[in-house]
Design a protein around this motif. Structure first.
Motif, short mmCIF file in Angstrom:
data_model
loop_
_atom_site.label_atom_id
_atom_site.label_comp_id
_atom_site.label_asym_id
_atom_site.label_seq_id
_atom_site.Cartn_x
_atom_site.Cartn_y
_atom_site.Cartn_z
N LEU A 1 0.84 -1.20 0.00
CA LEU A 1 0.00 0.00 0.00
C LEU A 1 0.87 1.25 0.00
CD1 LEU A 1 -2.83 -1.07 2.48
CD2 LEU A 1 -3.09 -0.58 0.03
N ARG A 2 1.94 1.21 0.78
CA ARG A 2 2.82 2.39 0.82
C ARG A 2 3.49 2.62 -0.54
NH1 ARG A 2 6.50 3.01 5.96
NH2 ARG A 2 6.46 5.17 5.21
N LYS A 3 3.86 1.53 -1.20
CA LYS A 3 4.46 1.66 -2.54
C LYS A 3 3.48 2.31 -3.50
CE LYS A 3 7.78 -2.12 -2.83
NZ LYS A 3 7.88 -3.54 -3.19
N ASN A 4 2.17 2.12 -3.21
CA ASN A 4 1.13 2.69 -4.06
C ASN A 4 0.67 4.06 -3.57
OD1 ASN A 4 -0.02 0.87 -6.38
ND2 ASN A 4 0.66 -0.51 -4.75
N GLY A 5 1.44 4.65 -2.69
CA GLY A 5 1.18 6.03 -2.29
C GLY A 5 0.25 6.20 -1.10
N CYS A 6 -0.12 5.11 -0.43
CA CYS A 6 -1.03 5.22 0.72
C CYS A 6 -0.23 5.44 2.00
CB CYS A 6 -1.85 3.95 0.90
SG CYS A 6 -2.87 3.53 -0.52
N GLU A 7 -0.76 6.26 2.87
CA GLU A 7 -0.22 6.33 4.23
C GLU A 7 -1.00 5.30 5.05
OE1 GLU A 7 -0.25 10.24 5.93
OE2 GLU A 7 0.71 9.56 7.78
N VAL A 8 -0.30 4.49 5.81
CA VAL A 8 -0.96 3.39 6.51
C VAL A 8 -0.75 3.52 8.02
CG1 VAL A 8 -1.14 0.87 6.74
CG2 VAL A 8 -0.52 1.87 4.53
N ARG A 9 -1.83 3.50 8.75
CA ARG A 9 -1.77 3.43 10.22
C ARG A 9 -2.46 2.15 10.65
NH1 ARG A 9 -0.61 8.56 12.93
NH2 ARG A 9 -0.17 10.07 11.28
N VAL A 10 -1.89 1.49 11.64
CA VAL A 10 -2.32 0.14 11.98
C VAL A 10 -2.88 0.06 13.40
CG1 VAL A 10 -1.60 -2.28 12.15
CG2 VAL A 10 -0.51 -0.78 10.46
N ALA A 11 -3.98 -0.68 13.53
CA ALA A 11 -4.47 -1.12 14.85
C ALA A 11 -4.46 -2.64 14.83
CB ALA A 11 -5.87 -0.59 15.10
N MET A 12 -4.22 -3.24 15.97
CA MET A 12 -4.23 -4.71 16.01
C MET A 12 -4.93 -5.19 17.28
SD MET A 12 -0.14 -5.33 16.80
CE MET A 12 -0.10 -7.00 16.19
N THR A 13 -5.54 -6.38 17.16
CA THR A 13 -6.21 -6.98 18.31
C THR A 13 -5.19 -7.72 19.18
OG1 THR A 13 -6.57 -9.07 17.18
CG2 THR A 13 -8.29 -7.39 16.92
N ALA A 14 -5.64 -8.08 20.37
CA ALA A 14 -4.78 -8.91 21.23
C ALA A 14 -4.51 -10.25 20.53
CB ALA A 14 -5.46 -9.12 22.57
N GLY A 15 -5.51 -10.74 19.79
CA GLY A 15 -5.33 -11.99 19.06
C GLY A 15 -4.24 -11.86 18.01
N ALA A 16 -4.21 -10.74 17.31
CA ALA A 16 -3.19 -10.54 16.27
C ALA A 16 -1.80 -10.57 16.86
CB ALA A 16 -3.44 -9.21 15.56
N LYS A 17 -1.68 -10.08 18.11
CA LYS A 17 -0.35 -10.02 18.74
C LYS A 17 0.20 -11.40 19.09
CE LYS A 17 0.51 -6.29 21.30
NZ LYS A 17 0.37 -5.28 22.38
N ARG A 18 -0.69 -12.41 19.04
CA ARG A 18 -0.22 -13.78 19.22
C ARG A 18 0.50 -14.29 17.97
NH1 ARG A 18 -1.07 -16.64 24.01
NH2 ARG A 18 -2.73 -15.67 25.20
N PHE A 19 0.27 -13.59 16.85
CA PHE A 19 0.80 -14.07 15.57
C PHE A 19 1.93 -13.17 15.03
CE2 PHE A 19 -3.43 -15.88 15.87
CZ PHE A 19 -3.22 -17.19 15.49
N ILE A 20 1.77 -11.86 15.17
CA ILE A 20 2.82 -10.94 14.70
C ILE A 20 2.99 -9.83 15.74
CG2 ILE A 20 2.57 -11.33 12.20
CD1 ILE A 20 0.83 -8.84 12.07
N THR A 21 4.10 -9.09 15.63
CA THR A 21 4.35 -8.09 16.66
C THR A 21 4.00 -6.68 16.20
OG1 THR A 21 6.62 -7.58 16.00
CG2 THR A 21 6.31 -9.47 17.47
N ALA A 22 3.68 -5.85 17.20
CA ALA A 22 3.41 -4.44 16.93
C ALA A 22 4.68 -3.78 16.40
CB ALA A 22 2.95 -3.75 18.21
N ALA A 23 5.85 -4.23 16.86
CA ALA A 23 7.11 -3.62 16.42
C ALA A 23 7.28 -3.77 14.91
CB ALA A 23 8.29 -4.27 17.15
N THR A 24 6.93 -4.93 14.39
CA THR A 24 7.05 -5.14 12.94
C THR A 24 6.11 -4.22 12.19
OG1 THR A 24 7.55 -7.46 13.35
CG2 THR A 24 6.89 -6.89 11.11
#
Ligand SMILES: Cc1cc2nc3c(=O)[nH]c(=O)nc-3n(C[C@H](O)[C@H](O)[C@H](O)COP(=O)(O)O)c2cc1C
Length: 177
Positions: free
Chosen positions: A19-42
């Protein structure tokens, strides 16, 4: 972008970059469940913005309501890899974490890319929840049939990242006229 606790959550990383390569600015929210799979740092590194992962954290805004800011900031919201649980909570208007609260505090279009095992996807509860979201104007993209995290073949695989990018860009074009 909103990330929930499905095995395919890792695809959010590639999606942010695309998305960023396509010119979008991206802001992310994640659930507690998502944090079991990937990190907020990434997700923070890839998006270049702090990740909203705790509704109760003070954040950088004076009013301390990052979910309100994210809800109204985004021109388009996209939920990947949308879990059965997230779809259910959205369908019922829950506002019990950073993701669901941001997605209730918005008038922007929502694109949902589900990812789950076939039985979960085909369950009458999920079918009803998906229909409820659709009837309120949410855009459901996929899932498709293919190899699932369990190794089984069937419906429930998240669509390819390129398809999500295309759909987001179409919604951005629509919303900016
Ligand atoms: C190893 C593992 C894999 C999972 N994969 C999925 C999945 O692909 N899709 C899904 O809907 N739920 C999956 N779940 C269940 C969700 O993680 C669980 O419902 C969680 O509460 C979702 O929370 P969230 O929607 O708030 O992120 C999985 C659970 C585990 C333990």
């Amino acid at each position: 972008m909103h990330v929930s606790g499905s095995v395919a959550a890792f695809k959010a990383c590639e999606l942010i970059t695309a998305l960023r390569k396509n010119g979008c600015e991206v802001r992310v929210a994640m659930t507690a469940g998502a944090k079991r799979f990937i990190t907020a740092a990434t997700l923070r590194s890839l998006s270049g913005h702090p990740v909203l992962d705790d509704m109760w954290a003070n954040g950088t805004e004076a009013h301390g309501m990052g979910h309100i800011d994210l809800g109204s900031w985004a021109g388009v919201h996209v939920a990947v890899a949308a879990s059965a649980s997230l779809i259910a909570r959205l369908a019922h208007g829950f506002a019990d974490d950073a993701v669901t609260t941001s997605l209730l505090a918005t008038r922007a279009p929502l694109l949902v890319a589900p990812a789950m095992e076939t039985a979960m996807w085909e369950h009458p509860a999920t079918r009803a929840n998906v229909e409820a979201l659709r009837s309120r104007g949410a855009h459901l993209l996929g899932p498709v049939s293919g190899r699932l995290a369990s190794g089984a073949e069937g419906d429930g695989r998240m669509v390819e990242v390129a398809a999500v990018v295309e759909a987001v860009l179409a919604l951005v074009r629509e919303s900016t006229g």
